[in-house]
Design a protein around this motif. Structure first.
Motif, short mmCIF file in Angstrom:
data_model
loop_
_atom_site.label_atom_id
_atom_site.label_comp_id
_atom_site.label_asym_id
_atom_site.label_seq_id
_atom_site.Cartn_x
_atom_site.Cartn_y
_atom_site.Cartn_z
N GLU A 17 3.59 0.51 5.71
CA GLU A 17 2.30 0.31 5.03
C GLU A 17 2.05 -1.16 4.71
OE1 GLU A 17 1.60 4.24 2.45
OE2 GLU A 17 3.50 3.23 2.02
N ILE A 18 3.08 -1.95 4.60
CA ILE A 18 2.95 -3.37 4.28
C ILE A 18 2.87 -4.23 5.54
CG2 ILE A 18 4.04 -5.30 3.05
CD1 ILE A 18 3.07 -3.02 1.22
N THR A 19 3.58 -3.81 6.56
CA THR A 19 3.67 -4.58 7.80
C THR A 19 2.33 -4.99 8.40
OG1 THR A 19 5.80 -3.56 8.29
CG2 THR A 19 4.66 -4.59 10.13
N PRO A 20 1.32 -4.10 8.48
CA PRO A 20 0.04 -4.53 9.06
C PRO A 20 -0.61 -5.71 8.33
CG PRO A 20 0.11 -2.15 8.92
CD PRO A 20 1.31 -2.67 8.17
N PHE A 21 -0.46 -5.76 7.02
CA PHE A 21 -1.03 -6.88 6.26
C PHE A 21 -0.30 -8.18 6.55
CE2 PHE A 21 -2.25 -3.12 3.90
CZ PHE A 21 -3.60 -3.35 3.73
N VAL A 22 1.02 -8.09 6.62
CA VAL A 22 1.82 -9.28 6.93
C VAL A 22 1.50 -9.77 8.34
CG1 VAL A 22 4.18 -10.14 7.26
CG2 VAL A 22 3.65 -8.61 5.35
N PHE A 24 -1.26 -9.35 10.01
CA PHE A 24 -2.61 -9.93 10.03
C PHE A 24 -2.59 -11.37 9.51
CE2 PHE A 24 -6.41 -10.97 7.52
CZ PHE A 24 -7.31 -11.11 8.56
N VAL A 25 -1.96 -11.57 8.36
CA VAL A 25 -1.94 -12.90 7.76
C VAL A 25 -1.21 -13.89 8.66
CG1 VAL A 25 -1.08 -14.22 5.78
CG2 VAL A 25 -2.18 -12.03 5.43
N ALA A 30 -6.40 -14.23 11.34
CA ALA A 30 -6.62 -14.67 9.97
C ALA A 30 -6.95 -16.16 9.89
CB ALA A 30 -5.40 -14.36 9.12
N LEU A 38 -4.80 -11.31 -0.76
CA LEU A 38 -4.78 -9.90 -0.42
C LEU A 38 -3.71 -9.23 -1.27
CD1 LEU A 38 -4.91 -10.15 3.47
CD2 LEU A 38 -6.78 -9.59 1.93
N VAL A 40 -1.66 -6.13 -2.01
CA VAL A 40 -1.23 -4.90 -1.35
C VAL A 40 -0.19 -4.26 -2.26
CG1 VAL A 40 -0.29 -3.92 0.77
CG2 VAL A 40 -1.62 -6.04 0.86
#
Length: 50
Positions: A17-22, A24-25, A30, A38, A40
């Motif tokens: 659940e955290i990996t997609p945000f990391v 992306f950044v 980005a 962000l 999360v």
């Protein structure tokens, strides 16, 4: 262990659940984001739900 009872999402996040945000950044997608924050955390920063 972080207490999660009463929060918006009453469980700890899974790495998937955290990996997609990391990702992306860290990506070129980005490149236009500047000074952004962000959060999360599943609503943890908002505190317990009343």
């Amino acid at each position: 262990m972080v207490p999660t009872a009463g929060f918006a999402v009453p469980r700890q996040a899974q790495p998937a659940e955290i990996t997609p945000f990391v990702m992306f950044v860290a990506s070129d997608r980005a490149s236009f984001a500047t000074g952004s924050e962000l959060v999360v955390d599943g609503g943890f920063a908002l505190g317990p739900v009343q």
